[in-house]
Write a protein that holds these residues in place. Structure first.
Motif, mmCIF file in Angstrom:
data_model
loop_
_atom_site.group_PDB
_atom_site.id
_atom_site.type_symbol
_atom_site.label_atom_id
_atom_site.label_comp_id
_atom_site.label_asym_id
_atom_site.label_seq_id
_atom_site.Cartn_x
_atom_site.Cartn_y
_atom_site.Cartn_z
ATOM 1 N N THR A 12 0.857 -1.184 0.000
ATOM 2 C CA THR A 12 0.000 0.000 0.000
ATOM 3 C C THR A 12 0.901 1.245 0.000
ATOM 4 O O THR A 12 1.883 1.284 0.746
ATOM 5 C CB THR A 12 -0.876 -0.015 1.262
ATOM 6 O OG1 THR A 12 -1.717 -1.149 1.187
ATOM 7 C CG2 THR A 12 -1.716 1.244 1.398
ATOM 8 N N PHE A 13 0.568 2.190 -0.816
ATOM 9 C CA PHE A 13 1.321 3.446 -0.955
ATOM 10 C C PHE A 13 2.750 3.209 -1.466
ATOM 11 O O PHE A 13 3.681 3.931 -1.090
ATOM 12 C CB PHE A 13 1.360 4.254 0.349
ATOM 13 C CG PHE A 13 0.001 4.635 0.872
ATOM 14 C CD1 PHE A 13 -1.085 4.717 0.010
ATOM 15 C CD2 PHE A 13 -0.210 4.923 2.215
ATOM 16 C CE1 PHE A 13 -2.351 5.067 0.483
ATOM 17 C CE2 PHE A 13 -1.463 5.282 2.693
ATOM 18 C CZ PHE A 13 -2.526 5.344 1.827
ATOM 19 N N SER A 14 2.921 2.204 -2.302
ATOM 20 C CA SER A 14 4.224 2.007 -2.945
ATOM 21 C C SER A 14 4.544 3.223 -3.825
ATOM 22 O O SER A 14 5.696 3.506 -4.101
ATOM 23 C CB SER A 14 4.223 0.738 -3.794
ATOM 24 O OG SER A 14 3.303 0.870 -4.860
ATOM 25 N N HIS A 15 3.493 3.911 -4.271
ATOM 26 C CA HIS A 15 3.669 5.113 -5.085
ATOM 27 C C HIS A 15 2.922 6.290 -4.451
ATOM 28 O O HIS A 15 1.785 6.127 -4.004
ATOM 29 C CB HIS A 15 3.129 4.899 -6.507
ATOM 30 C CG HIS A 15 3.972 3.953 -7.310
ATOM 31 N ND1 HIS A 15 3.952 2.600 -7.096
ATOM 32 C CD2 HIS A 15 4.869 4.176 -8.311
ATOM 33 C CE1 HIS A 15 4.809 2.018 -7.925
ATOM 34 N NE2 HIS A 15 5.372 2.942 -8.676
ATOM 35 N N ILE A 16 3.592 7.431 -4.428
ATOM 36 C CA ILE A 16 2.915 8.659 -3.986
ATOM 37 C C ILE A 16 2.947 9.643 -5.158
ATOM 38 O O ILE A 16 4.023 9.970 -5.677
ATOM 39 C CB ILE A 16 3.613 9.315 -2.773
ATOM 40 C CG1 ILE A 16 3.787 8.300 -1.638
ATOM 41 C CG2 ILE A 16 2.820 10.516 -2.283
ATOM 42 C CD1 ILE A 16 4.501 8.865 -0.415
#
Lengths: 346, 278
Positions: A12-16
């Protein structure tokens, strides 16, 4: 938090995704320093990611990204007619976080938003400025609700899930303390109660727990805490003097034995929490705008998506006869254990 | 099905060999395939890649395409020091430099590849601003057209850095052997990533599969259902399948049942529906 047990989906939230304008806000730094393993992608506007039409929200639930943006639109909205207004004339809601990490089959957010990614608006101070302005307007017109304002701050997300990375609670509690004419409601399914213990209970801050029978949680509320954990959290805060509401909403038709399930559920409530201390209880059956239901059918595989609902004025819900039976049964059973004057039916 | 688009034959050569693809056609684009992969060589530039992407994906809007995915695979230049020659990069942001349009893929798989942004340009010179990490001449047009056929998590741009671009240096001339070796060295990594994407896509299959649709059609024809009744049947079928986690096989009883009147049809249909919603 790892949502999927499949080892090929990202964390989860590997990308912002960060709006360039959001870079100037201290909150952005705070959030990215807590999520320092995430890959950062710069964007011009959050809608480039959030509102793309060709996304698959079902798969995104396995690995949601985070979007940090600056809200340049409206901050405060008039409450929806599908929600209960507690007989408040000035009933509003706001959304500085949009979307949720919980995965409830009936959640209207899945029909409302094109994406399951989580959106944080980092200009929280603008929300407080706008609220202060609105409070002044209302104060000048005391005939409208005696100058009071009821504001839900978590209709478009379960915000307590994010307090660890987006520290909003302190600011909202301070705002409520400084502005007694506003009543703030936080709606949640989490068992995160400990943060509240750092503050004194406030008369004008209500925490509403959404609760459902165990069978409903197991079948339709993925990634949510168990009923026991929610009841434990409720008990803890009631004991400390916090104002707590309960939302038995949505009540779901879960097959022919639904009466037994809800009766047992209400019994469990009366055994595990001191209902006399509960401020109010809302009841409502599942209901959803028909356009949102269409998206449910396109992407989601739950029987909730395919029940033969009736649609009246653009809102789909159970056929009237079933709906009345469900509300009548649950409310009459509830009245046996809780003061009927504080039961609100949506 | 995996679809691959490469601009030049030399970029595709190692892939064709690695996957043992057979040539199927020369025109309008050179195309290679096996049972699981279709590859097309588009030619250089945005117009070529737009045409080839459309040509390659033309059938995916029909039928069940949730397992399909497409990769634009090739070499690119590096515009800054984040990436070195030989780096394999999964692109997370594609910018059309001239049209100022931006595209983002949904990277839902856990992978070990480097990630970066790319700008696609129309003309190969150095009179453009270096706004992103990488530069090529195809990926923005590829992404825009692929988005018309597939969801964004089904579209990927994977590039290998072939040279460093500098404002003060003339462009390097790359030999075919050099490009072939660059691609060859990265094939294992590229197709490990592709396998992950494929596994993820298998997670999402719509509730009604092709065989379900065939059953619905057979019942609808046999009972002479109206359009609205057929839609209700579809919904009831999906409800039964999602609720009971099995297919409503009892519908086969209705395959050869021909009602004598509309009244009888409606009565049978109501009975059928009640069984689906039990």
């Amino acid at each position: 938090m790892k949502i999927s047990n499949q080892n090929y989906t990202s964390e989860t939230f590997s990308h912002i995704y960060i709006e360039k304008d959001a870079l100037y806000y201290p909150l952005t730094n705070k959030i990215t320093s807590k999520l320092n393993k995430s890959k950062i992608v710069y964007i011009d506007n959050y809608n480039e990611i959030f509102s793309r039409k060709n996304q698959n929200p079902f798969l995104q639930k396995l690995s949601p990204s985070l979007i940090l943006a600056v809200n340049k639109g409206d901050f405060i909205y008039k409450g929806s007619t599908l929600c209960h207004n507690f007989e408040q004339q000035n009933f509003y809601y706001t959304n500085f976080v949009v979307n949720c990490l919980l995965d409830c089959d009936y959640c209207y957010l899945k029909g409302m938003n094109f994406s399951s990614n989580i959106l944080f608006f980092v200009n929280l101070s603008d929300y407080f400025h706008e609220l202060s302005r609105l409070l002044n307007v209302i104060k000048e017109r005391p005939e409208r609700g005696q100058g009071k304002l009821y504001l839900s701050i978590s209709y478009d997300s379960d915000i307590l899930l994010f307090e660890g990375i987006y520290p909003f609670l302190k600011e909202w509690i301070e705002f409520a303390e400084a502005n007694p004419q506003i009543t703030i409601e936080i709606r949640t399914k989490t068992s995160n109660y400990k943060k509240f213990l750092n503050y004194s209970p406030l008369e004008n801050l209500i925490i509403t727990w959404s609760i459902s029978p165990k069978e409903v949680i197991a079948k339709y509320e993925k990634n949510t805490p168990s009923l026991e954990r929610r009841l434990m959290a409720i008990s803890q805060l009631l004991e400390k003097g916090w104002k707590v509401n309960l939302a038995l909403d949505p009540i779901l038709y879960i097959g022919e034995n639904w009466r037994d399930t809800y009766k047992e559920f209400l019994n469990l409530l009366s055994v595990n929490i001191n209902l006399k201390k509960i401020n109010a209880i809302t009841l409502g059956v599942f209901r959803i705008p028909v356009e949102y239901l269409k998206r449910f059918k396109k992407f989601f595989k739950s029987p909730i998506s395919f029940f033969p609902y009736d649609t009246v004025n653009g809102v789909s819900s159970y056929p009237e006869e079933l709906k009345s039976k469900m509300i009548e049964f649950v409310s009459s059973e509830l009245e046996k254990i809780y003061d009927k004057r504080n039961i609100y039916i949506v | 099905m995996l679809y691959i688009i490469s601009a030049m034959g030399i970029e595709a050569r190692a892939i064709i060999k690695y996957l043992d693809l057979k040539k199927t056609t020369d025109r309008p684009f050179e195309t290679y395939q096996n049972e699981e992969v279709h590859l097309v060589i588009s030619g250089v530039g945005k117009i070529n890649v737009a045409g080839a992407t459309s040509y390659l994906l033309k059938d995916t809007l029909r039928g069940l395409n949730h397992s399909d995915y497409v990769i634009n695979l090739g070499i690119c230049g590096s515009l800054n020091n984040k990436f070195n020659v030989g780096d394999l990069v999964l692109v997370n942001k594609v910018v059309d430099y001239e049209r100022k349009r931006k595209y983002y893929t949904d990277i839902l798989v856990k992978h070990n590849l480097k990630e970066g942004s790319i700008q696609s340009i129309d003309i190969l010179n150095r009179n453009y601003e270096f706004e992103e990490d990488l530069v090529d001449m195809e990926s923005s047009a590829f992404f825009e057209i692929a988005s018309k056929f597939l969801f964004v998590h089904q579209i990927y741009v994977v590039k290998i850095v072939s040279d460093k671009v500098s404002k003060n240096q003339p462009l390097e001339r790359l030999t075919k052997k050099y490009i072939d070796e660059l691609i060859y060295d990265k094939l294992e990594e590229i197709f490990s990533f592709a396998k992950l994407v494929s596994s993820l896509l298998k997670l999402f299959q719509p509730i009604l599969q092709q065989q379900d649709e065939e059953i619905i059609e057979k019942v609808s024809k046999s009972l002479k259902l109206t359009f609205s009744q057929t839609k209700q049947l579809e919904n009831g079928y999906a409800y039964f399948k999602s609720n009971k986690r099995i297919n409503p096989l009892f519908l086969e009883e209705y395959f050869n049942y021909i009602p004598k009147s509309k009244k009888e049809r409606d009565a049978i249909f109501e009975d059928l529906k009640s069984k689906l919603y039990q």
